[in-house]
Design an enzyme around this catalytic site. Structure first.
Site, mmCIF file in Angstrom:
data_model
loop_
_atom_site.group_PDB
_atom_site.id
_atom_site.type_symbol
_atom_site.label_atom_id
_atom_site.label_comp_id
_atom_site.label_asym_id
_atom_site.label_seq_id
_atom_site.Cartn_x
_atom_site.Cartn_y
_atom_site.Cartn_z
ATOM 1 N N GLU A 44 -11.932 -16.816 -39.544
ATOM 2 C CA GLU A 44 -11.506 -16.025 -40.710
ATOM 3 C C GLU A 44 -10.084 -16.403 -41.136
ATOM 4 O O GLU A 44 -9.174 -16.467 -40.318
ATOM 5 C CB GLU A 44 -11.579 -14.538 -40.339
ATOM 6 C CG GLU A 44 -11.184 -13.595 -41.454
ATOM 7 C CD GLU A 44 -11.329 -12.135 -41.060
ATOM 8 O OE1 GLU A 44 -11.085 -11.265 -41.909
ATOM 9 O OE2 GLU A 44 -11.693 -11.861 -39.886
ATOM 10 N N LYS A 131 -14.931 -11.289 -48.924
ATOM 11 C CA LYS A 131 -15.188 -10.144 -48.042
ATOM 12 C C LYS A 131 -15.386 -8.875 -48.860
ATOM 13 O O LYS A 131 -14.534 -8.500 -49.675
ATOM 14 C CB LYS A 131 -14.020 -9.990 -47.067
ATOM 15 C CG LYS A 131 -14.278 -9.043 -45.907
ATOM 16 C CD LYS A 131 -13.125 -9.120 -44.918
ATOM 17 C CE LYS A 131 -13.400 -8.346 -43.647
ATOM 18 N NZ LYS A 131 -12.292 -8.460 -42.674
ATOM 19 N N CYS A 165 -16.223 -10.992 -40.435
ATOM 20 C CA CYS A 165 -15.732 -9.918 -39.575
ATOM 21 C C CYS A 165 -16.619 -8.675 -39.648
ATOM 22 O O CYS A 165 -17.800 -8.733 -39.377
ATOM 23 C CB CYS A 165 -14.265 -9.629 -39.943
ATOM 24 S SG CYS A 165 -13.285 -8.843 -38.650
#
Length: 319
Positions: A44, A131, A165
């Site tokens: 990430e 995200k 994540c």
């Protein structure tokens, strides 16, 4: 094609220094591809580094914190943008090798920063995945993504996609991605601690796909190095000095099979993790569990995914 060679470049980013990060990512990806990898994954926000100060520096979330503001300005000034020519070396590497590269980055779109996991693919523009929900303190730095970047790349060997994540704890995001039929999924994390490994293994089992759980290695000293590279800032320096501890992200990357077993696992330092995938395992696993097919109940549950870009302002829009 039934066999696929993959690699995870578990490496330390160069915080704040995007140019240095691109150079390092290109070098590591080339080394992995030269060693046989057909798909390469990074963790990430490898480009720019994970914003550790949000979690580790006391007071970073306080209103008007000078160090937090200084870091945000540096990010805005240096983050990648759509069509960024600095990314050409990675694209050229994909074009020349035929490999696919998944790389996390801070992206600037107008005045906002996004957490983007880019998927570089040969002969095509990189595929974005922004995200959907920044986690906890991350909301101080990143805007939320939308459904326009929920998609997969069609490779000759199958479909490849990304989530970032804690999106792996969003059941409907998982359901949407499973519907797209991934063969290989990149689970991008800042570090693959125990609960993140569990989420990654669950995703592999649930989606009947291979998962590359990619983490970073980050040390406190990396922050000072990156800050110096971009010209420094007394306010950011003070913020970083308030961080305790030395090793802040510990890697732990792993390659996971569709039955949730771990095929390969990295340690805590920088290393490139290689594995060979037998893609035939996907079809074998679907015999007992197909969460988008015989183990679904479309007569009971229905998911609608809005894939429109949500810009907020629509110029020339007609009702």
């Amino acid at each position: 094609m039934t066999k696929l060679n993959v690699a995870i470049c578990q490496a330390a980013p160069i915080p704040l220094d995007f140019d240095g990060g691109i150079e390092k990512a290109t070098r590591l990806a080339k080394e992995a591809i030269d060693a046989g990898a057909q798909m390469v994954a990074f963790g990430e926000t490898f480009l720019g580094g994970y914003p550790l100060w949000l979690d580790e520096a006391p007071g970073a979330a306080l209103w008007d914190h000078p160090g937090t503001k200084a870091c945000h300005l540096i990010m805005l000034d240096n983050a990648i943008v759509r069509g960024d020519e600095r990314l050409l070396p990675l694209q050229e590497l994909c074009d020349a090798s035929g490999a696919v590269i998944s790389l996390g980055a801070h992206e600037r779109l107008r005045q906002s920063l996004y957490n983007n996991q880019l998927l570089f693919r040969p002969g095509e523009a990189p595929l974005d995945h922004r995200k959907l929900v920044p986690t906890h303190g991350e909301r101080l730095i990143w805007m939320r993504g939308d459904g326009s970047t929920l998609s997969v790349h069609e490779a000759e060997w199958g479909r490849a996609g990304n989530l970032i994540c804690w999106e792996h704890w969003m059941p409907l995001a998982r359901a949407a991605m499973h519907n797209l039929g991934e063969s290989v999924h990149v689970a991008a994390w800042p570090t693959v601690r125990e609960e993140y490994a569990l989420a990654s293994r669950h995703y592999a089992m649930e989606g009947r796909c291979f998962v590359l759980a990619a983490g970073l290695v980050q040390h406190r000293d990396d922050l000072f190095d990156g800050l110096e590279r971009v010209g420094g800032s007394p306010e950011a320096l003070a913020l970083f000095n308030a961080i305790e501890g030395e090793v802040l992200n510990r890697g732990g990357s792993m390659v996971i099979a569709p039955d949730a077993r771990v095929l390969a696992q990295a340690g805590e330092g920088e290393e490139t993790l290689h594995a060979e995938l037998d893609l035939g395992e996907i079809g074998e696993g679907l015999a007992s569990l197909d969460t988008d097919g015989h183990y679904s109940r479309p007569d009971v549950f229905e998911l609608n995914v809005d894939t429109r870009s949500k810009d907020g302002v629509n110029w020339g829009y007609e009702y």
